[in-house]
Design a protein around this motif. Structure first.
Motif, PDB file in Angstrom:
ATOM      1  N   ASP A   1      32.809  47.842  43.117  1.00 53.49           N
ATOM      2  CA  ASP A   1      33.076  47.360  44.645  1.00 53.49           C
ATOM      3  C   ASP A   1      33.470  45.884  44.725  1.00 53.49           C
ATOM      4  OD1 ASP A   1      30.443  45.797  44.620  1.00 53.49           O
ATOM      5  OD2 ASP A   1      29.885  47.205  46.108  1.00 53.49           O
ATOM      6  N   ASP A   2      33.252  45.186  43.698  1.00 50.87           N
ATOM      7  CA  ASP A   2      33.256  43.511  43.460  1.00 50.87           C
ATOM      8  C   ASP A   2      34.727  43.247  43.775  1.00 50.87           C
ATOM      9  OD1 ASP A   2      30.492  42.658  43.358  1.00 50.87           O
ATOM     10  OD2 ASP A   2      30.430  43.414  41.445  1.00 50.87           O
ATOM     11  N   VAL A   3      35.612  43.624  42.969  1.00 47.08           N
ATOM     12  CA  VAL A   3      37.043  43.638  42.961  1.00 47.08           C
ATOM     13  C   VAL A   3      37.613  43.728  44.418  1.00 47.08           C
ATOM     14  CG1 VAL A   3      39.422  43.927  42.001  1.00 47.08           C
ATOM     15  CG2 VAL A   3      37.507  43.293  40.382  1.00 47.08           C
ATOM     16  N   PRO A   4      37.736  44.915  44.972  1.00 48.92           N
ATOM     17  CA  PRO A   4      38.188  45.062  46.251  1.00 48.92           C
ATOM     18  C   PRO A   4      37.579  44.324  47.402  1.00 48.92           C
ATOM     19  CG  PRO A   4      37.796  47.250  45.156  1.00 48.92           C
ATOM     20  CD  PRO A   4      37.211  46.267  44.399  1.00 48.92           C
ATOM     21  N   LEU A   5      36.353  43.957  47.295  1.00 45.50           N
ATOM     22  CA  LEU A   5      35.517  43.200  47.997  1.00 45.50           C
ATOM     23  C   LEU A   5      36.309  41.597  48.100  1.00 45.50           C
ATOM     24  CD1 LEU A   5      31.826  44.071  48.346  1.00 45.50           C
ATOM     25  CD2 LEU A   5      33.226  43.897  50.108  1.00 45.50           C
ATOM     26  N   SER A   6      36.295  41.163  46.984  1.00 45.39           N
ATOM     27  CA  SER A   6      36.646  39.795  46.601  1.00 45.39           C
ATOM     28  C   SER A   6      38.243  39.526  46.538  1.00 45.39           C
ATOM     29  CB  SER A   6      36.084  39.396  45.291  1.00 45.39           C
ATOM     30  OG  SER A   6      34.639  39.510  45.301  1.00 45.39           O
ATOM     31  N   CYS A   7      39.034  40.414  46.065  1.00 48.08           N
ATOM     32  CA  CYS A   7      40.292  40.078  45.876  1.00 48.08           C
ATOM     33  C   CYS A   7      41.382  41.218  46.056  1.00 48.08           C
ATOM     34  CB  CYS A   7      40.520  39.007  44.621  1.00 48.08           C
ATOM     35  SG  CYS A   7      39.999  40.057  43.120  1.00 48.08           S
ATOM     36  N   GLY A   8      41.053  42.358  46.718  1.00 44.18           N
ATOM     37  CA  GLY A   8      41.691  43.510  46.815  1.00 44.18           C
ATOM     38  C   GLY A   8      43.237  43.229  46.964  1.00 44.18           C
ATOM     39  N   GLY A   9      43.468  42.246  47.976  1.00 43.17           N
ATOM     40  CA  GLY A   9      44.796  42.113  48.348  1.00 43.17           C
ATOM     41  C   GLY A   9      45.475  41.766  47.076  1.00 43.17           C
ATOM     42  N   THR A  10      45.074  40.718  46.441  1.00 40.73           N
ATOM     43  CA  THR A  10      45.910  40.594  45.130  1.00 40.73           C
ATOM     44  C   THR A  10      46.086  41.482  44.291  1.00 40.73           C
ATOM     45  OG1 THR A  10      45.000  38.194  45.460  1.00 40.73           O
ATOM     46  CG2 THR A  10      45.927  38.686  42.987  1.00 40.73           C
ATOM     47  N   VAL A  11      45.259  42.729  44.033  1.00 41.20           N
ATOM     48  CA  VAL A  11      45.299  43.791  43.297  1.00 41.20           C
ATOM     49  C   VAL A  11      46.305  44.439  43.845  1.00 41.20           C
ATOM     50  CG1 VAL A  11      44.251  45.993  42.631  1.00 41.20           C
ATOM     51  CG2 VAL A  11      42.801  43.791  42.685  1.00 41.20           C
TER      52      VAL A  11
ATOM     53  N   GLU B   1      36.673  34.410  43.898  1.00 43.41           N
ATOM     54  CA  GLU B   1      35.501  34.168  44.872  1.00 43.41           C
ATOM     55  C   GLU B   1      34.726  35.563  45.035  1.00 43.41           C
ATOM     56  OE1 GLU B   1      35.842  31.227  48.057  1.00 43.41           O
ATOM     57  OE2 GLU B   1      37.771  31.857  47.859  1.00 43.41           O
ATOM     58  N   ASP B   2      33.376  35.681  44.614  1.00 46.48           N
ATOM     59  CA  ASP B   2      32.572  36.823  44.829  1.00 46.48           C
ATOM     60  C   ASP B   2      32.450  37.064  46.248  1.00 46.48           C
ATOM     61  OD1 ASP B   2      31.161  36.730  41.655  1.00 46.48           O
ATOM     62  OD2 ASP B   2      31.979  34.824  42.555  1.00 46.48           O
ATOM     63  N   GLN B   3      32.564  38.243  46.702  1.00 47.73           N
ATOM     64  CA  GLN B   3      32.291  38.488  48.293  1.00 47.73           C
ATOM     65  C   GLN B   3      31.239  39.422  48.133  1.00 47.73           C
ATOM     66  OE1 GLN B   3      32.916  36.817  50.763  1.00 47.73           O
ATOM     67  NE2 GLN B   3      35.152  35.633  50.092  1.00 47.73           N
ATOM     68  N   PRO B   4      30.315  39.375  49.001  1.00 51.14           N
ATOM     69  CA  PRO B   4      30.363  38.524  50.480  1.00 51.14           C
ATOM     70  C   PRO B   4      29.569  37.287  50.443  1.00 51.14           C
ATOM     71  CG  PRO B   4      28.611  40.126  50.739  1.00 51.14           C
ATOM     72  CD  PRO B   4      29.193  40.366  49.351  1.00 51.14           C
ATOM     73  N   TYR B   5      29.282  36.852  49.011  1.00 52.35           N
ATOM     74  CA  TYR B   5      28.547  35.776  48.884  1.00 52.35           C
ATOM     75  C   TYR B   5      29.092  34.322  49.227  1.00 52.35           C
ATOM     76  CZ  TYR B   5      26.057  38.965  45.703  1.00 52.35           C
ATOM     77  OH  TYR B   5      25.364  40.140  45.234  1.00 52.35           O
TER      78      TYR B   5
ATOM     79  N   PHE C   1      26.593  43.774  54.204  1.00 48.94           N
ATOM     80  CA  PHE C   1      26.985  43.057  55.284  1.00 48.94           C
ATOM     81  C   PHE C   1      25.818  43.170  56.398  1.00 48.94           C
ATOM     82  CE2 PHE C   1      30.803  43.267  53.015  1.00 48.94           C
ATOM     83  CZ  PHE C   1      31.771  42.249  53.386  1.00 48.94           C
ATOM     84  N   ARG C   2      24.644  43.447  56.021  1.00 48.05           N
ATOM     85  CA  ARG C   2      23.630  43.820  57.007  1.00 48.05           C
ATOM     86  C   ARG C   2      23.420  42.547  57.913  1.00 48.05           C
ATOM     87  NH1 ARG C   2      21.802  43.293  52.137  1.00 48.05           N
ATOM     88  NH2 ARG C   2      19.817  42.080  51.692  1.00 48.05           N
TER      89      ARG C   2
ATOM     90  N   PRO D   1      30.170  43.026  60.972  1.00 49.69           N
ATOM     91  CA  PRO D   1      31.423  43.995  60.412  1.00 49.69           C
ATOM     92  C   PRO D   1      32.114  43.417  59.505  1.00 49.69           C
ATOM     93  CG  PRO D   1      31.144  44.170  62.847  1.00 49.69           C
ATOM     94  CD  PRO D   1      30.279  42.815  62.572  1.00 49.69           C
ATOM     95  N   PHE D   2      32.323  44.243  58.197  1.00 46.55           N
ATOM     96  CA  PHE D   2      32.803  43.678  57.223  1.00 46.55           C
ATOM     97  C   PHE D   2      34.385  43.070  57.502  1.00 46.55           C
ATOM     98  CE2 PHE D   2      34.361  47.839  56.493  1.00 46.55           C
ATOM     99  CZ  PHE D   2      35.549  47.804  55.872  1.00 46.55           C
ATOM    100  N   ASP D   3      35.079  43.907  57.999  1.00 48.08           N
ATOM    101  CA  ASP D   3      36.579  43.708  58.536  1.00 48.08           C
ATOM    102  C   ASP D   3      36.683  42.489  59.290  1.00 48.08           C
ATOM    103  OD1 ASP D   3      35.282  44.817  60.578  1.00 48.08           O
ATOM    104  OD2 ASP D   3      37.104  45.808  61.403  1.00 48.08           O
ATOM    105  N   ARG D   4      35.558  41.986  60.150  1.00 53.57           N
ATOM    106  CA  ARG D   4      35.856  40.693  60.756  1.00 53.57           C
ATOM    107  C   ARG D   4      35.358  39.533  59.994  1.00 53.57           C
ATOM    108  NH1 ARG D   4      33.043  42.292  66.738  1.00 53.57           N
ATOM    109  NH2 ARG D   4      34.362  44.017  67.270  1.00 53.57           N
ATOM    110  N   VAL D   5      34.097  39.721  59.124  1.00 54.41           N
ATOM    111  CA  VAL D   5      33.760  38.708  58.076  1.00 54.41           C
ATOM    112  C   VAL D   5      34.837  38.262  57.064  1.00 54.41           C
ATOM    113  CG1 VAL D   5      32.004  38.231  56.515  1.00 54.41           C
ATOM    114  CG2 VAL D   5      31.346  39.511  58.372  1.00 54.41           C
TER     115      VAL D   5
END
Length: 280
Positions: free
Chosen positions: A22-32, A179-183, A233-234, A238-242
């Motif tokens: 999950d770390d890569v899609p969360l952090s830089c999935g658009g670049t992938v 950048e690690d997300q959501p940190y 994201f508790r 909502p993760f999409d908005r964040v």
């Protein structure tokens, strides 16, 4: 190789090193997704994707309970989520059989330990993973672009991935830190982020601007991590908005992901702490 040449010309494939599923899609999935859309072959390589080799500690069981996962099938579930997310981005998912920190001999038994200094027994993992990653790199016809986490948030597995990146730099590879997300999006994280960037990276950041479609692919990929998103994201919403808000902030009104060139470990070690500013 600069990130400009990688992202504008996309002359090489890319290997995105991910501490966990999950770390890569969360952090830089658009670049992938951008690599894939340009006809390249991005690989998401999860370093700690192995099954537990020993009975689970209470802390590991607690982590599963908080996420609604079954102890017996947790890793298999996360692998299935990773395959689906990678496919959404046009990437290939691979992983090593090294277990997550919560599964390693009960070395980490609390959040304070999980986000604190590395356990001494874990230092050997850097060398072991370095050999494994170099095998993957050699399987490519040309030297791929390599991406690793900055280790924002200080999770021990992210720290190991960052150390691995610095060792790859010492062996002549161009390595970029994401950048690690959501940190990175958490309130009050800027001071830690600035300190980490100052210590571990060289030069200003490079921005990769995303179309709305690429950003949506990132969001769709993240949505496959059903066992993780609500918990991760508790406290944020909502993760999409964040992530949209943060990605627009990075691009100053445009959707963008941000990367820094990683320094070799020898350079990091030579820089005294007192030279890095009071916050560091």
């Amino acid at each position: 190789m600069t990130l400009v040449s990688v992202m504008c010309e996309l002359t090489a494939d890319a290997i995105f090193l991910s501490p966990h599923f999950d770390d890569v899609p969360l952090s830089c999935g658009g670049t992938v997704a951008l690599f894939a859309a340009s006809g390249r072959k991005p690989v998401i390589l999860t370093l700690f994707g192995g099954e537990p080799s020993e009975p689970l500690s209470f802390f590991a069981q607690q982590q599963h309970r908080w996420r609604g996962m079954d102890d017996r099938t947790a890793v298999q579930l996360r692998r299935e989520e990773e395959r689906a997310a990678a496919a959404e981005l046009g990437a290939t998912a691979h992983w090593f059989d090294v277990p997550d920190a919560i599964y390693r001999d009960a070395r980490y038994n609390s959040d304070d330990e999980l986000f604190g200094p590395l356990h001494p027994d874990d230092l050997v993992l850097v060398d072991e993973l370095l050999d494994l990653v170099e095998e993957v790199i050699r399987s490519h016809a040309e030297s791929p672009a390599i991406f690793v986490p900055l280790a924002l948030g200080n999770h021990v597995d992210h720290q190991i991935a960052r150390l691995l990146g610095t060792r790859l730099v010492e062996r002549g590879f161009s390595v970029w830190a994401y950048e690690d997300q959501p940190y990175s999006a958490m309130p009050g994280s800027q001071a830690e982020r600035d300190c980490t960037i100052q210590r571990w990276t060289a030069g200003p950041p490079w921005l990769v601007f995303l179309s709305e479609e690429l950003f949506q692919r990132r969001l769709r990929a993240i949505s496959h991590y059903r066992s993780q998103i609500a918990f991760v994201f508790r406290d944020l919403g909502p993760f999409d908005r964040v992530l949209r808000s943060y990605t627009l902030e990075v691009g100053r009104g445009q959707l963008a992901e941000r990367f820094w060139e990683l320094q070799p470990l020898s350079t990091v070690e030579r820089a005294p702490e007192q030279r890095r500013g009071e916050l560091c």
